[in-house]
Design an enzyme around this catalytic site. Structure first.
Site, mmCIF file in Angstrom:
data_model
loop_
_atom_site.group_PDB
_atom_site.id
_atom_site.type_symbol
_atom_site.label_atom_id
_atom_site.label_comp_id
_atom_site.label_asym_id
_atom_site.label_seq_id
_atom_site.Cartn_x
_atom_site.Cartn_y
_atom_site.Cartn_z
ATOM 1 C CG ASP A 275 -2.191 0.831 0.980
ATOM 2 O OD1 ASP A 275 -2.135 1.741 0.120
ATOM 3 O OD2 ASP A 275 -3.213 0.613 1.647
HETATM 4 C C1 BGC Z 1 -5.227 3.021 0.236
HETATM 5 C C2 BGC Z 1 -5.303 2.064 -0.922
HETATM 6 C C3 BGC Z 1 -5.189 2.820 -2.220
HETATM 7 C C4 BGC Z 1 -3.894 3.615 -2.213
HETATM 8 C C5 BGC Z 1 -3.628 4.383 -3.493
HETATM 9 C C6 BGC Z 1 -4.063 3.981 0.132
HETATM 10 O O1 BGC Z 1 -4.189 5.032 1.039
HETATM 11 O O2 BGC Z 1 -5.165 2.298 1.440
HETATM 12 O O3 BGC Z 1 -6.491 1.346 -0.867
HETATM 13 O O4 BGC Z 1 -5.268 1.953 -3.303
HETATM 14 O O5 BGC Z 1 -3.949 4.529 -1.141
HETATM 15 O O6 BGC Z 1 -4.393 5.510 -3.587
#
Ligand code: BGC
Length: 734
Positions: A275
């Site tokens: 993530d």
């Molecule tokens: C989230 C993810 C997301 C990523 C990209 C993160 O803060 O947990 O689910 O895909 O950001 O935006």
């Protein structure tokens, strides 16, 4: 010349493609990945192991690693391609409910904003999940995004989790089946999809400093089982790990979960991506992480030097073996080839009207009627005086917030910054209203009625309207989202007191809830009907009006248990909820695999509304339950629509006990559409893992033989027919 090459990188993904997006015949994706990787220089290999975040191109990123200015469609992630080897640039965008670019692109024109995943969960309709996925895949591809960060399948373990709206359900099977179909829809359009957030990322409180403790065998029988089944059914190109730790190890560098379980026991062939802002250490590469996402976020979050620079150093010092470097690269390439992102033809045309229909249908099937003392459906031919109160129903319907919030085409009807939330998601804590106003839609479907609106600003003023109305429709809303958990189950902004005042003034009150989680409903006994509409997406107002007026017969069923209060849940107090963002926190998921309805059954507690529950404007009866044992359980039964209207039911088959021991597991379900008087025979065959315990010593699933109790129900607490069968003892699978 240099400029021409750079542009080529950008248009590359759009250049070559058969229209189906299906991979061409020839060598297998594994073989192609091996061949391409062999021809790469080490610099090219390292270049594939990171992505840059489109939102913050300059923070901590050396000039040569920034996103080239020609890349117009920046979003969550960008990895430059390797044109000499035909490797396309990797461009990813969020999320499970549509293509988003929150705050990333001022020029963004929006996309179809689908209902929350919890609404898809309520539909119990895998086909619809797939249609939604395909629509999202087409929209992603039409914008040049070849990776969609969708497939959120964390289990609902806590009704305060801010992100539950992004996830399907509390049940591993429902979450796996629906999540897999969404991924199949997306990947069928030639776009890689993730499944996320691997795994047990079930609370947002202090998520980067959160250690989630669980018994490993119970983990296999719950959250991990959801991933295992979903991976088998959809072969997602990538698995995104979560932010928190599990049993002391951060998920992006959790050797047990990545190397031993995902890639070892399950033989997963795609790649593990982190993530955004979840990689403090380079040696996560040794523990199973294949690609670091949004490198700037790690620099910002952990003050760390860029991952690839640290990786390169480790490689030069012999700490990162060449074989592992090649493996990381091959996994990424394999997914690219398996899904066909290197085979794209011209961008697909997107039929926004058709996608709106899909969003509308999900909202319709996702709405759950919780209570109806005969007031619904509303008569459409009477000149009723109707008071519509609160919830910004004059403007639109709310959405969840965070990286999954989708800007609808044409923009939000309104945005209100709430402020006060923690961390880097704080700024995103907004009330977003989608422009499908329930008030407008109700007026369309109730032409004879006299409808008056009151914003719910002052309870007494609303009560005045309630008193002079024949009936009242009160809306209760709540903003939930990424980066924060809810402190309790109440509605904010005094709405519980407002609804109470309105219900006291007029007993014919219908409450429509637009939330991403169960709420406490202290006014429940005073109102005539309660409708759970979740975050119903860009066509949500229409779907709500159609259900209230009976144009649509409600068929949604709860994919999450509604507790009577937090005291009934495994964690009445949520660790860390009172602390400032950044406080190291430990959450013990001591309920283990007994998540949701399994917990209530085990503890013998009656919740407010059970998992699987939902009312219809017709009635269904069940008969002829026949159950076969042996290696697994197969149940056959007949469902009949005994009412006067066409409608859909979701009969559910549960394991309720092994021998004399209580054990509740949903074994199967089917959404059945029936005309009045019509019957259908349904057969459900259980995934044997749902009948087994995970035997940690053997590393396998174990079915203890003997007598197993089965029930056919309308909900986890409404079991209509029961049966018993015998299973053979056996050890199987991994
Ligand atoms: C989230 C993810 C997301 C990523 C990209 C993160 O803060 O947990 O689910 O895909 O950001 O935006």
């Amino acid at each position: 010349m240099r400029r021409r090459r750079a542009i080529w990188k950008v248009i590359w993904p759009l250049a070559l493609i058969p229209s189906t997006g299906a991979p061409a015949q020839g060598p297998s994706p594994d073989e192609r990945a091996r061949q391409t990787e062999q021809q790469m220089t080490d610099d090219e290999r390292f270049s594939l192991l990171i992505s840059l975040m489109g939102a913050v191109p300059s923070i901590g990123v050396p000039r040569d690693k920034r996103i080239p200015p020609e890349v117009g469609n920046m979003s969550a992630g960008y990895t430059p391609g390797i044109p000499r080897l035909g490797v396309p640039a990797l461009q990813s965008s969020d999320a499970s409910m549509g293509v988003t670019n929150p705050g990333y692109r001022p020029d963004d024109k929006g996309a179809t904003a689908f209902p929350a995943s919890i609404a898809v969960g309520s539909s119990f309709n895998p086909k619809l999940a797939r249609e939604g996925g395909a629509a999202i895949g087409r929209e992603a591809r039409s914008r040049g995004f070849n990776i969609q960060l969708a497939g959120g399948i964390n289990l609902h373990r806590d009704v305060r989790n801010g992100r539950n709206f992004e996830y399907y359900s509390e049940d591993p099977l429902v979450s796996a089946v629906l999540g897999a179909e969404a991924v199949n829809g997306i990947q069928g359009e030639g776009v890689i999809s993730t499944l996320k957030h691997y795994t047990l990322n079930c609370n947002e409180t202090n998520r980067h400093w959160l250690d989630a403790i669980i018994d490993p065998a119970a983990h296999r029988e719950s959250d991990l089982l959801a991933f295992q089944i979903a991976i088998e059914r959809s072969q997602p190109g990538a698995i995104m790990s979560g932010y928190n730790k599990v049993n002391g190890e951060y998920l992006s560098g959790n050797r047990y979960l990545l190397n031993e379980v995902l890639k070892g026991a399950w033989g997963y062939k795609g790649y593990g991506m982190s993530d955004w802002g979840a990689v403090p250490e380079w040696d996560y590469a040794l523990k199973g992480l294949d690609q670091e996402s949004g490198i700037q976020m790690d620099v910002k979050q952990w003050g760390a030097e860029a991952f690839t620079d640290r990786l390169k150093k480790a490689y030069a010092e012999g700490k990162l073996p060449k074989e592992r470097l090649s493996d990381m690269v091959r996994r990424i390439l394999r997914s690219a080839y398996a899904v066909g992102i290197d085979q794209w033809g011209p961008a697909p045309t997107v039929d926004l009207a058709k996608h709106n229909e899909i969003a509308l249908e999900i909202a319709r099937q996702g709405i759950v009627v919780l209570k109806n003392d005969g007031v619904l459906p509303l008569p459409t031919d009477k000149p009723l005086k109707i008071g519509v109160i609160g919830g910004y129903a004059q403007l639109g319907v709310p959405s969840g917030t965070g990286s999954g919030a989708v800007l609808p085409v044409g923009g939000f009807a309104a945005t209100l910054n709430i402020g006060g939330a923690h961390g880097f998601m704080g700024a995103a804590r907004n009330l977003y209203l989608m422009p499908s106003a329930p008030l407008t839609e109700l007026k369309k479907l109730l032409p004879q009625a006299q409808i008056e609106f009151d914003g719910g600003y002052m309870p007494l003023e609303s009560a005045f309207l309630a008193r002079r109305s024949d009936l009242v429709i009160a809306f209760g809303i709540r903003v939930e989202g990424e980066g924060f958990d809810l402190p309790d189950m109440s509605l904010p902004w005094g709405q519980d007191a407002l609804i109470d005042a309105v219900a006291a003034a007029n007993p014919n009150t219908i409450v429509v809830l637009e939330t991403g989680n169960p709420v406490s409903m202290p006014w429940r006994s005073k109102v005539k009907a309660i409708v759970q509409a979740w975050y119903p997406g860009q066509a949500g107002g229409q779907a709500i009006a159609e259900v209230l007026t009976g144009k649509v017969n409600p068929s949604g069923r709860l994919p999450i248990t509604f507790p009577a209060s937090l005291a009934q849940t495994p964690r009445p107090k949520l660790p860390g909820i009172e602390t400032p963002w950044g406080t190291p926190t430990t959450v013990r998921y001591d309920e283990g695999a007994e998540v949701g309805y399994r917990w209530y059954a085990q503890q013998g507690i009656k919740p407010l509304y059970a998992f699987g529950y939902g009312l219809s404007y017709t009635r269904f009866s069940y008969k002829n339950l026949k159950v076969k044992g042996g290696e697994t359980i197969t149940a056959t039964f007949t469902v009949t629509n005994t009412g006067k209207r066409a409608g859909a039911d979701v009969p559910q088959v549960y394991l309720t006990g092994i021998g004399e021991t209580k054990r509740m597991r949903l074994l199967g379900f089917e959404r059945v559409e029936l005309e009045p008087g019509e019957s259908k025979e349904v057969t459900v065959s259980a995934d044997p893992r749902l009948l087994a315990h995970f035997d940690g010593n053997a590393g396998q699933w174990r079915i203890t033989g003997g007598s197993h109790k089965v029930a056919l129900g309308k909900a986890a607490d409404a079991l209509m027919l029961t049966a018993q069968t015998t299973l053979q003892p056996r050890l199987f699978g991994r």
